[in-house]
Each structure stands twice: as C-alpha cells, then as structure tokens.
Design an enzyme around this catalytic site. Structure first.
Site, PDB file in Angstrom:
ATOM      1  N   GLY A   1       2.022   4.946   1.642  1.00 16.36           N
ATOM      2  CA  GLY A   1       2.254   5.394   3.007  1.00 16.36           C
ATOM      3  C   GLY A   1       3.405   4.683   3.684  1.00 16.36           C
ATOM      4  O   GLY A   1       4.173   3.941   3.071  1.00 16.36           O
TER       5      GLY A   1
ATOM      6  N   TYR B   1       0.244   0.654  12.814  1.00 18.41           N
ATOM      7  CA  TYR B   1      -0.006  -0.483  13.704  1.00 18.41           C
ATOM      8  C   TYR B   1      -1.465  -0.891  13.589  1.00 18.41           C
ATOM      9  O   TYR B   1      -2.359  -0.040  13.514  1.00 18.41           O
ATOM     10  CB  TYR B   1       0.310  -0.097  15.151  1.00 18.41           C
ATOM     11  CG  TYR B   1      -0.163  -1.109  16.173  1.00 18.41           C
ATOM     12  CD1 TYR B   1       0.483  -2.341  16.313  1.00 18.41           C
ATOM     13  CD2 TYR B   1      -1.261  -0.851  16.986  1.00 18.41           C
ATOM     14  CE1 TYR B   1       0.038  -3.284  17.231  1.00 18.41           C
ATOM     15  CE2 TYR B   1      -1.705  -1.781  17.919  1.00 18.41           C
ATOM     16  CZ  TYR B   1      -1.053  -2.998  18.034  1.00 18.41           C
ATOM     17  OH  TYR B   1      -1.498  -3.932  18.948  1.00 18.41           O
ATOM     18  N   HIS B   2      -1.702  -2.203  13.591  1.00 15.52           N
ATOM     19  CA  HIS B   2      -3.053  -2.752  13.697  1.00 15.52           C
ATOM     20  C   HIS B   2      -3.103  -3.654  14.922  1.00 15.52           C
ATOM     21  O   HIS B   2      -2.138  -4.384  15.207  1.00 15.52           O
ATOM     22  CB  HIS B   2      -3.416  -3.580  12.465  1.00 15.52           C
ATOM     23  CG  HIS B   2      -3.408  -2.814  11.182  1.00 15.52           C
ATOM     24  ND1 HIS B   2      -4.165  -1.678  10.981  1.00 15.52           N
ATOM     25  CD2 HIS B   2      -2.732  -3.019  10.017  1.00 15.52           C
ATOM     26  CE1 HIS B   2      -3.954  -1.222   9.762  1.00 15.52           C
ATOM     27  NE2 HIS B   2      -3.086  -2.015   9.156  1.00 15.52           N
TER      28      HIS B   2
ATOM     29  N   SER C   1      -6.259   6.115  10.219  1.00 11.71           N
ATOM     30  CA  SER C   1      -5.214   6.112   9.194  1.00 11.71           C
ATOM     31  C   SER C   1      -5.781   5.578   7.887  1.00 11.71           C
ATOM     32  O   SER C   1      -6.678   4.729   7.893  1.00 11.71           O
ATOM     33  CB  SER C   1      -4.036   5.242   9.644  1.00 11.71           C
ATOM     34  OG  SER C   1      -3.497   5.705  10.862  1.00 11.71           O
ATOM     35  N   LEU C   2      -5.234   6.064   6.779  1.00  6.54           N
ATOM     36  CA  LEU C   2      -5.655   5.638   5.452  1.00  6.54           C
ATOM     37  C   LEU C   2      -4.445   5.194   4.646  1.00  6.54           C
ATOM     38  O   LEU C   2      -3.369   5.778   4.764  1.00  6.54           O
ATOM     39  CB  LEU C   2      -6.337   6.785   4.695  1.00  6.54           C
ATOM     40  CG  LEU C   2      -7.784   7.148   5.004  1.00  6.54           C
ATOM     41  CD1 LEU C   2      -7.958   7.610   6.433  1.00  6.54           C
ATOM     42  CD2 LEU C   2      -8.256   8.237   4.050  1.00  6.54           C
TER      43      LEU C   2
ATOM     44  N   LEU D   1      -8.786   1.705   5.343  1.00  7.68           N
ATOM     45  CA  LEU D   1      -8.711   2.601   6.491  1.00  7.68           C
ATOM     46  C   LEU D   1      -8.708   1.804   7.785  1.00  7.68           C
ATOM     47  O   LEU D   1      -9.157   0.659   7.839  1.00  7.68           O
ATOM     48  CB  LEU D   1      -9.882   3.593   6.469  1.00  7.68           C
ATOM     49  CG  LEU D   1     -11.306   3.032   6.582  1.00  7.68           C
ATOM     50  CD1 LEU D   1     -11.743   2.870   8.042  1.00  7.68           C
ATOM     51  CD2 LEU D   1     -12.292   3.934   5.843  1.00  7.68           C
TER      52      LEU D   1
ATOM     53  N   ARG E   1       0.846  -1.202   0.000  1.00  7.86           N
ATOM     54  CA  ARG E   1       0.000   0.000   0.000  1.00  7.86           C
ATOM     55  C   ARG E   1       0.877   1.246   0.000  1.00  7.86           C
ATOM     56  O   ARG E   1       2.078   1.186   0.247  1.00  7.86           O
ATOM     57  CB  ARG E   1      -0.922   0.016   1.235  1.00  7.86           C
ATOM     58  CG  ARG E   1      -0.170   0.048   2.538  1.00  7.86           C
ATOM     59  CD  ARG E   1      -1.020   0.429   3.731  1.00  7.86           C
ATOM     60  NE  ARG E   1      -0.300   0.199   4.976  1.00  7.86           N
ATOM     61  CZ  ARG E   1       0.658   0.980   5.464  1.00  7.86           C
ATOM     62  NH1 ARG E   1       1.050   2.061   4.797  1.00  7.86           N
ATOM     63  NH2 ARG E   1       1.255   0.686   6.608  1.00  7.86           N
TER      64      ARG E   1
ATOM     65  N   CYS F   1       2.993   6.571  10.584  1.00 19.09           N
ATOM     66  CA  CYS F   1       2.895   7.181   9.247  1.00 19.09           C
ATOM     67  C   CYS F   1       4.095   8.052   8.929  1.00 19.09           C
ATOM     68  O   CYS F   1       4.029   8.958   8.094  1.00 19.09           O
ATOM     69  CB  CYS F   1       1.592   7.979   9.117  1.00 19.09           C
ATOM     70  SG  CYS F   1       0.134   6.975   9.477  1.00 19.09           S
TER      71      CYS F   1
END
Length: 215
Positions: free
Chosen positions: A72, A76-77, A137-138, A151, A70, A168
C-alpha cells in the site's frame, strides 16, 4: 479449527518500536509458534508503504514520516485510532492473501454493524467505507508464509492529519470515524468487539490475553 488466539494489549506506543518488534517476531517464529494479534494506539505518525509515492505526502509538517515494508501507500496513525497487527501463520491457517484481506474487511463490517453502522468493502480499494468515506485501512506483508502489519480503524480521533496526505494514494479521499456515526462510544468496548470479530473470522475457537512485553 485452530484453538486459542492470543491478543496483546499494548496501549499507546510509538510506531517504530512496534514495527521492529513485529519484524523480529515474524523472522524468528517457528512453524509451531502460536499466532498473535497486537492491539495498539500510536502517537501521530505517517507511514509510507512500499507502493508509496512522495507526491502523496502533501504537507506532513511536524508529524514524522516512516518508510515501512507493508503493502500500500501512505496512511496516518494517531490517538483514537485502533490498530491491530495480525501476526499469523497464514500458510498454516490455509489462507491466501486475498482471503485474509476479505476476512479482515468482513470483521470490520460486522463490528460496525454492531453499532448500527452500515459499511462496505471495495473490490478495487482495500479497506472499509461508509458512504464513500474511509473508516478503516488495511496493509499487510507476508514473509515466509506469515503475515504482519494489519488494520487501522478510526474510532474517535483528530482526522485533520489525513488532509496532509492523499490517503492510500487517493487524492481527496474523505475519511470518517466511528464516533461520527455511533454517538458516544468506549474505545475499550470497540477493542473488545474487534477481538471477538477477529476470533470469528480467523476461524479460531476462543481468545486469550497475553502478558509480557514485545521486546
């Protein structure tokens, strides 16, 4: 106006199988394939985007790092964060990339407003912010006129891992979450409100829940 937008509720799933599945979906979809949005929570993981730099990973520790395709930099997820993957034929919808990002930001801003929370977008730093702290975040990838990735909205989670990175790519960027601003919230209700906002801002007429796996 397109017709029905399909949503898949994936629950909690590891990041990499979902990432691989969205790549397959995008690579294999035909010009008439319906758009889908996948809603998911991930176990703890850092994902490093194509613009990512190693120096923004400060102390990842025991949390895995996945290099992804992606746009960017690093994010963190983790559990308590609502992630939506937008698998859209943006060429068919007539959206440019900047237009799609703006629609995603407006979707999140209106969702937060429904909880009495004022949030804004920043023209130079995609995402959604509350008093300078980032709540969403995107990150997108466009391939053959179709989008994937999407997102991530911080709902009610442990924010500590964000301190192990420059989120980011911004050193010292403060992070926040909905539970800090809206009191008691139900994750499923946040998800339902996000679905409604996505249908609205992507110019769909209605929504449906899709069944079956993503394998």
């Amino acid at each position: 106006m397109p017709g029905t937008l399909g949503f898949r509720e994936l629950g909690q799933m590891a990041y990499e199988p979902v990432w691989q599945a969205m790549q397959r979906f995008t690579n294999e979809r035909g010009t008439t394939a319906p758009d889908e949005i996948w809603l998911v929570e991930h176990p703890p993981v850092f994902t490093q985007g194509q613009a990512g730099k190693a120096e923004h990973l400060l102390l990842p520790g025991d949390i895995p790092v996945v290099q992804v395709d992606r746009g960017g930099q690093v994010t963190y997820h983790g559990p308590g964060q609502l992630v939506a993957y937008l698998l859209l034929d943006v060429r068919r919808l007539g959206f440019g990339v900047r237009d799609l990002v703006s629609r995603m930001e407006r979707c999140l801003i209106e969702l937060l407003a429904s909880y009495g929370v004022t949030a804004v977008a920043k023209p130079d730093a995609p995402g959604v912010y509350i008093d300078g702290a980032k709540i969403a975040s995107l990150g997108l990838r466009i391939r053959h006129g179709c989008s994937f990735h999407g997102l991530a909205l911080n709902v009610d989670m442990n924010l500590e891992p964000f301190r192990r990175i420059n989120p980011c790519g911004y050193a010292g960027l403060a992070m926040t979450q909905l539970s800090e601003h809206a009191g008691s919230i139900e994750f499923a209700e946040v998800s339902a409100r996000l679905r409604a906002q996505l249908v609205k801002h992507l110019d769909y007429a209605e929504q449906t829940t899709l069944t079956g796996g993503i394998d």
